[in-house]
Write a protein that holds these residues in place. Structure first.
Motif, short mmCIF file in Angstrom:
data_model
loop_
_atom_site.label_atom_id
_atom_site.label_comp_id
_atom_site.label_asym_id
_atom_site.label_seq_id
_atom_site.Cartn_x
_atom_site.Cartn_y
_atom_site.Cartn_z
N GLU A 80 18.47 66.32 8.91
CA GLU A 80 19.43 67.41 9.15
C GLU A 80 18.82 68.59 9.90
O GLU A 80 19.38 69.09 10.87
CB GLU A 80 20.03 67.88 7.83
N ASP A 109 30.51 59.00 6.69
CA ASP A 109 31.24 60.22 7.08
C ASP A 109 30.27 61.28 7.62
O ASP A 109 30.59 61.99 8.58
CB ASP A 109 32.03 60.78 5.89
N GLU A 110 29.11 61.37 6.98
CA GLU A 110 28.11 62.34 7.45
C GLU A 110 27.66 61.97 8.88
O GLU A 110 27.49 62.85 9.73
CB GLU A 110 26.90 62.29 6.48
N LYS A 112 29.44 60.32 11.07
CA LYS A 112 30.57 60.61 11.97
C LYS A 112 30.63 62.11 12.27
O LYS A 112 30.92 62.51 13.41
CB LYS A 112 31.85 60.11 11.29
N ASP A 113 30.34 62.96 11.28
CA ASP A 113 30.35 64.42 11.51
C ASP A 113 29.27 64.81 12.53
O ASP A 113 29.53 65.62 13.43
CB ASP A 113 30.08 65.18 10.20
N ALA A 114 28.08 64.22 12.37
CA ALA A 114 27.00 64.53 13.32
C ALA A 114 27.36 64.02 14.72
O ALA A 114 27.06 64.66 15.73
CB ALA A 114 25.69 63.89 12.84
N ASP A 116 30.45 63.72 15.95
CA ASP A 116 31.48 64.62 16.50
C ASP A 116 30.85 65.90 17.05
O ASP A 116 31.22 66.38 18.12
CB ASP A 116 32.51 64.99 15.43
N LYS A 117 29.91 66.43 16.29
CA LYS A 117 29.25 67.67 16.69
C LYS A 117 28.49 67.46 18.02
O LYS A 117 28.45 68.34 18.87
CB LYS A 117 28.26 68.06 15.59
N SER A 154 37.56 59.62 16.64
CA SER A 154 37.08 60.68 17.54
C SER A 154 37.46 60.41 18.99
O SER A 154 36.85 60.98 19.90
CB SER A 154 35.56 60.80 17.46
#
Ligand SMILES: Nc1nc2c(ncn2[C@@H]2O[C@H](COP(=O)(O)OP(=O)(O)OP(=O)(O)O)[C@@H](O)[C@H]2O)c(=O)[nH]1
Ligand SMILES: [Mg+2]
Length: 202
Positions: A80, A109-110, A112-114, A116-117, A154
């Motif tokens: 992270e 999900d984590e 996928k969040d990274a 997207d960012k 996304s």
């Protein structure tokens, strides 16, 4: 005359080089994938023992030659606190390989969040994306189809750029070649948008 000469010079002594970023959460298998890729595409490359690979704190660089061009990989640490360093490389990259650990359902999900960012960043506009559902050799993994549907949530952010999802096992070396060949086609096609770096043949 000059153009003819410089064209000949380039043909004989230079190669197009493309920078390929390898991103994804820690433990996804990025460094294993890079080592496996180098082994597959480099004659006589012995490589390091795959089970000796430890978490990446800085950056691993690897280069292969394929289809008359060079791909230079930048494998970054996925922890992270290291993810904030990813965007320093976006402007100079020609393609992104995003690695997902299919065996880690809790962190999809984590991941996928990274993703997207990353993808929302303007400096990656028009860059081809290869999404790898890694560790498909393990039992009871999330299927490639499921990972595809999660990440295609996304699709607005992905937009028109080239995007593909492949199931792979970096450890066993399954599914690697297809994705690399696809990357080469994409970066060549994208030459006008993201021109390659000219490198002398060494
Ligand atoms: N079963 C299996 N294990 C894998 C595969 N790819 C990687 N691994 C294992 O997953 C662990 C993490 O691999 P790394 O290549 O270090 O992961 P990474 O994404 O580079 O991690 P960071 O450097 O921390 O960001 C290691 O124990 C690897 O052996 C795979 O395809 N199948
Ligand atoms: Mg690593």
């Amino acid at each position: 005359m000059y153009t003819l000469f410089s064209g000949l010079w380039k043909y004989m002594f230079q190669k197009d080089e493309y920078n390929v970023l390898i991103l994804g959460l820690d433990n996804a298998g990025k460094t294993t994938y890079l080592e496996q890729t180098k082994m597959k595409f480099t004659k006589n490359y012995q490589g390091m023992s795959l089970n000796k690979i430890t978490t990446t704190v800085g950056l691993n660089i690897g280069t292969i030659t394929i289809g008359g061009v060079k791909l230079k990989f930048w494998d970054l640490g996925g922890q992270e606190e290291l993810q904030s360093l990813w965007d320093k490389y976006y402007a100079e990259s020609h393609a992104v390989i995003y690695v997902v650990d299919s065996s880690d359902k809790e962190r999809i999900d984590e991941s996928k969040d990274a993703f997207d960012k990353m993808i929302v960043n303007d400096s990656l506009k028009d860059v081809p994306l290869l999404l790898l559902a890694n560790k498909q050799d393990l039992p009871e993994v999330v299927t490639v189809g499921t990972i595809k549907s999660v990440f295609y949530g996304s699709s607005d952010l992905i937009g028109q750029r080239d995007c593909r999802v492949n199931g792979v096992s970096a450890l066993k070396g399954d599914g690697i070649n297809d994705g690399i060949e696809w990357i080469v086609d994409c970066v060549k096609r994208n030459n006008f948008v993201r021109p390659p770096v000219q490198k002398d043949i060494t």
